[in-house]
Motif scaffolding. Structure first.
Motif, short mmCIF file in Angstrom:
data_model
loop_
_atom_site.label_atom_id
_atom_site.label_comp_id
_atom_site.label_asym_id
_atom_site.label_seq_id
_atom_site.Cartn_x
_atom_site.Cartn_y
_atom_site.Cartn_z
N ILE A 113 0.70 -1.20 0.11
CA ILE A 113 0.18 0.00 -0.01
C ILE A 113 0.83 1.31 -0.01
CG2 ILE A 113 -1.45 1.24 1.49
CD1 ILE A 113 -2.75 -1.35 2.43
N LEU A 114 1.76 1.45 0.82
CA LEU A 114 2.68 2.41 0.98
C LEU A 114 3.91 2.60 0.02
CD1 LEU A 114 2.98 2.26 4.96
CD2 LEU A 114 1.29 3.48 3.55
N SER A 115 4.15 3.96 -0.14
CA SER A 115 5.51 4.00 -1.00
C SER A 115 6.71 3.60 0.07
CB SER A 115 5.65 5.61 -1.47
OG SER A 115 5.83 6.50 -0.27
N GLU A 116 7.89 3.92 -0.71
CA GLU A 116 9.22 3.06 0.02
C GLU A 116 9.36 4.19 1.31
OE1 GLU A 116 12.88 2.40 -1.92
OE2 GLU A 116 11.58 1.63 -3.86
N ASN A 117 9.11 5.45 0.99
CA ASN A 117 9.58 6.46 2.11
C ASN A 117 8.44 6.15 3.42
OD1 ASN A 117 11.85 7.83 0.76
ND2 ASN A 117 10.56 9.06 -0.06
N GLN A 118 7.29 6.13 2.69
CA GLN A 118 6.25 5.79 3.83
C GLN A 118 6.47 4.57 4.68
OE1 GLN A 118 2.88 6.25 1.07
NE2 GLN A 118 2.46 8.30 1.79
N PHE A 119 6.68 3.68 3.98
CA PHE A 119 6.79 2.24 4.14
C PHE A 119 8.05 2.37 5.65
CE2 PHE A 119 8.82 -2.11 4.86
CZ PHE A 119 7.70 -2.51 5.24
N GLU A 120 9.39 2.97 5.11
CA GLU A 120 10.34 3.11 5.97
C GLU A 120 9.99 4.05 7.18
OE1 GLU A 120 13.60 4.98 4.05
OE2 GLU A 120 13.66 3.27 2.63
N LYS A 121 9.01 4.86 7.15
CA LYS A 121 8.63 5.93 8.34
C LYS A 121 7.71 5.19 9.19
CE LYS A 121 6.89 10.46 9.35
NZ LYS A 121 6.31 11.68 8.78
N TRP A 122 6.87 4.12 8.32
CA TRP A 122 5.92 3.42 9.13
C TRP A 122 6.66 2.44 10.05
CZ3 TRP A 122 4.87 -1.95 8.51
CH2 TRP A 122 3.55 -2.36 9.14
N GLU A 123 7.58 1.71 9.43
CA GLU A 123 8.76 0.96 10.26
C GLU A 123 9.06 1.28 11.45
OE1 GLU A 123 11.03 -1.35 7.37
OE2 GLU A 123 9.95 -2.95 8.26
N THR A 124 9.68 2.61 11.24
CA THR A 124 10.34 3.34 12.35
C THR A 124 9.36 3.78 13.53
OG1 THR A 124 10.37 5.46 11.23
CG2 THR A 124 12.40 4.17 11.28
N MET A 125 8.26 4.08 13.16
CA MET A 125 7.20 4.41 14.07
C MET A 125 6.62 3.20 14.97
SD MET A 125 4.55 6.96 11.93
CE MET A 125 3.23 5.64 12.07
N ASN A 126 6.64 2.04 14.14
CA ASN A 126 6.27 0.85 14.63
C ASN A 126 7.30 0.31 15.73
OD1 ASN A 126 3.91 0.41 13.94
ND2 ASN A 126 4.39 -1.19 12.33
N GLN A 127 8.63 0.44 15.44
CA GLN A 127 9.66 0.19 16.45
C GLN A 127 9.54 0.81 17.63
OE1 GLN A 127 13.05 0.55 13.82
NE2 GLN A 127 12.87 -1.50 12.79
N LYS A 128 9.46 2.25 17.46
CA LYS A 128 9.24 3.20 18.73
C LYS A 128 7.95 2.73 19.60
CE LYS A 128 11.29 7.38 16.52
NZ LYS A 128 11.05 8.35 16.09
#
Length: 157
Positions: A113-128
């Motif tokens: 669903i997400l673009s590459e940048n959005q996915f990277e940001k989503w993953e860092t949010m999930n890790q936090k």
């Protein structure tokens, strides 16, 4: 001297009353339906990741599916808990394995669903979020800061 002791007691009782009221307020959480939960989660992600409308609808659909599944499993676990049925080690393994499989599938869907940048940001949010959740639970994974040495821990109790 008696006035000082009396005043101290009044202040302590007053502070205990206030802290007890605050604890009661924290325990009252809103009970959202799966649809409401999915809508809120998708809108929060839309704000944080700058999703377009198509992405937001797809994320909401995915969140709704996950929320309904969680609701069903939560109801089953609550029923077993009320019936006094405990989980065996094999059942715990299956439950954890199922949870991780769903987590992998969710991650793969979000990647679509997400673009590459959005996915990277989503993953860092999930890790936090996961780190904060583990801190709240006390699962710091080997971090025993301010808890003393292993020898001290063994002698405590």
């Amino acid at each position: 001297m008696k006035k000082l002791v009396g005043l101290t007691l009044v202040i302590m009782l007053f502070s205990l009353t206030i802290s007890a009221q605050r604890q009661g307020q924290r325990q009252q959480k809103a009970q959202y339906t799966p649809e409401q939960r999915a809508t809120i989660q998708s809108k929060k992600l839309a704000l944080r990741l700058d999703l377009n409308e198509k992405q937001q609808k797809e994320v909401e659909k995915l969140m709704l599916k996950n929320a309904k599944e969680r609701e069903q499993t939560r109801a089953a676990f609550q029923k077993n808990k009320q019936d006094g049925i405990g989980l065996t080690n094999d059942e715990r393994f299956e439950r954890e394995n199922m949870r991780l499989t769903k987590q992998q599938a969710h991650k793969a869907e979000m990647k679509k669903i997400l673009s590459e940048n959005q996915f990277e940001k989503w993953e860092t949010m999930n890790q936090k979020v996961m780190r904060n959740a583990n801190k709240k639970k006390g699962n710091t994974k080997g971090n025993r800061s301010n808890k003393g040495s292993r020898k001290q821990l063994n002698n405590r109790g």
